[in-house]
Design a protein around this motif. Structure first.
Motif: not given
Length: 335
Positions: A128-151
Motif C-alpha cells: 500500500i505504501m508503494l502506491g501512497l508514495k506514487v500518490s505523494g501521500r507521505v503523511e499516510m506512509m508515516e502513519n503506517i510506520i507509526e502504527n507498526c512501531s506502536y504494535l
C-alpha cells in the motif's frame, strides 16, 4: 467484563456458529462487535440454546453488531484509473482509536485492503505504501510506520492483522523496508535512528530462542542447521483451528497426519502465502502441509535486510558494538 469480543471467552457460542455455517464467510463472526458484556451474552446463550424455537442466527444478530464487516466501493461514474485510485485512498482509510470487538486500537489512521478485509494488515501495508508514495501521500506512509512501531513496542511484533485472534503470529517483516521507502521519499536519515528501538524489538521477536538451539533443532521462528547455521522460519504460537477459517480447518484436520497440522496452517498464514503448494509435502494437498519444516529464502532475505538496517541505524548513532554485531550477522548469512 469488557464488551470486547475475545474468541476464547465465547468459545461455546463461537463453535456453534462456525459449525452451523450461518454465515457464508466464517470471518464474519470473528469480526463481530458484541452489543452486551461477554458474560451476559454467554448467560443468555446458555439459558436459551436448548429452548423450543431457538434460532442461532437470530440470537447472534441481536447480540452482535456486524456493521462495517465488509468494505464495498460502488461508483457509478467511470473514472480514469489515477482518479479512481486517489478516491480509494480516502474511502479505504480507517481509524481505530479504541478497541472494538476483536479490532485492536491503533494510534494513527490506516488503509484497509477492502472487501472482507476491514483491518490493518502488516505486509499488505508495505505494498500500500508503494502506491501512497506514487500518490505523494507521505503523511499516510508515516502513519503506517507509526502504527507498526506502536504494535511492535506494545505487543512485541506486528500481528498478521490488527485483531486479537492474530496475536499468535506476525507476517513477513517488512518494517525495515518501510523505513527505506520513507527515506527514499523524504531523504531524511533520522527515520532510522527514530525507530532503532522498534527495529531491535522486531529482530528480537524473530530471533527469540536462538540461544537454546543445538545443531539440527528449531525453536519458534529460529532453526539451526546440522552445520550450525542460523536461519528463520514461519511459526504460530497456537496449535488450534484458525477462528476466521474454523470449520475448514477442522474438516481438513480429519484427513491430515501429524500433531501440528493446525500450527502448520497458521504458520503458512504468517508467511502471507496462504495458501501455496510450496507448503505441501506432496505439492498438492493441504493435509500434507509442512510449513514448520521449511526455512524460506524470502523470509531469510527479509531478516538479512533487517540486520542491514540495524547496522545502518547503529552506525548513524555511533553504536560501534551493535554495528559490528549486525554486520557479522549479515556476513554469516552471506556465507
Amino acid at each position: 467484563m469488557s464488551n470486547q469480543l475475545y474468541i476464547n471467552e465465547i468459545q461455546s457460542l463461537f463453535d456453534a456458529v462456525q459449525r452451523s455455517e450461518i454465515f457464508e464467510d466464517q470471518k464474519m463472526m470473528t469480526d463481530a462487535v458484541p452489543l452486551f458484556p461477554i458474560a451476559k451474552i454467554n448467560e443468555d446463550y446458555e439459558k436459551s440454546k436448548n429452548t423450543e424455537g431457538f434460532n442461532l442466527k437470530d440470537f447472534v444478530m441481536t447480540h452482535f453488531d456486524f456493521l462495517g464487516a465488509r468494505v464495498s466501493v460502488h461508483r457509478e461514474e467511470q473514472l480514469p484509473i489515477g482518479e479512481h485510485i486517489e478516491k480509494l485512498w480516502d474511502e479505504l482509510t480507517r481509524t481505530t482509536y479504541e478497541e472494538k470487538g476483536t479490532l485492536l486500537k491503533l494510534p494513527k489512521p490506516y488503509i484497509v485492503p477492502g472487501g472482507r478485509f476491514n483491518e490493518f494488515f502488516y505486509w499488505d501495508s508495505y505494498f500500500i505504501m508503494l502506491g501512497l508514495k506514487v500518490s505523494g501521500r507521505v503523511e499516510m506512509m508515516e502513519n503506517i510506520i507509526e502504527n507498526c512501531s506502536y504494535l511492535i513496542l506494545n505487543v512485541g511484533f506486528v500481528p498478521n492483522a490488527s485483531r486479537t485472534h492474530f496475536l499468535s503470529r506476525s507476517q513477513p517483516p517488512y518494517f525495515s523496508l518501510m523505513l527505506d521507502l520513507l527515506f527514499e521519499t523524504t531523504q531524511d536519515e533520522r527515520i532510522y535512528t527514530k525507530y532503532h528501538e522498534t527495529l531491535e524489538k522486531e529482530y528480537a521477536f524473530w530471533m527469540n530462542g536462538e540461544e537454546w538451539l543445538e545443531n539440527g533443532s528449531s525453536v519458534k521462528r529460529v532453526v539451526r542447521t546440522t552445520d550450525g547455521d542460523i536461519l528463520n522460519r514461519y511459526y504460530d504460537a497456537e496449535n488450534a483451528p484458525r477462528p476466521e477459517s474454523y470449520l475448514i480447518d477442522i474438516e481438513d484436520h480429519e484427513t491430515a497426519s501429524g500433531d501440528e497440522f493446525y500450527r502448520n496452517i497458521r504458520s503458512a498464514c504468517e508467511s502471507g502465502w496462504d495458501f501455496s503448494s510450496r507448503w505441501f509435502a506432496d505439492g498438492e494437498n493441504i493435509q500434507t502441509i509442512e510449513t514448520l519444516n521449511l526455512a524460506q529464502v524470502d523470509l531469510n532475505c527479509l531478516l538479512w535486510h533487517l540486520e542491514m538496517t540495524l547496522a545502518k541505524s547503529s552506525a548513524l548513532q555511533n553504536l560501534s558494538e551493535k554495528n559490528n554485531y549486525f554486520q557479522k550477522e549479515q556476513q554469516a548469512e552471506d556465507r
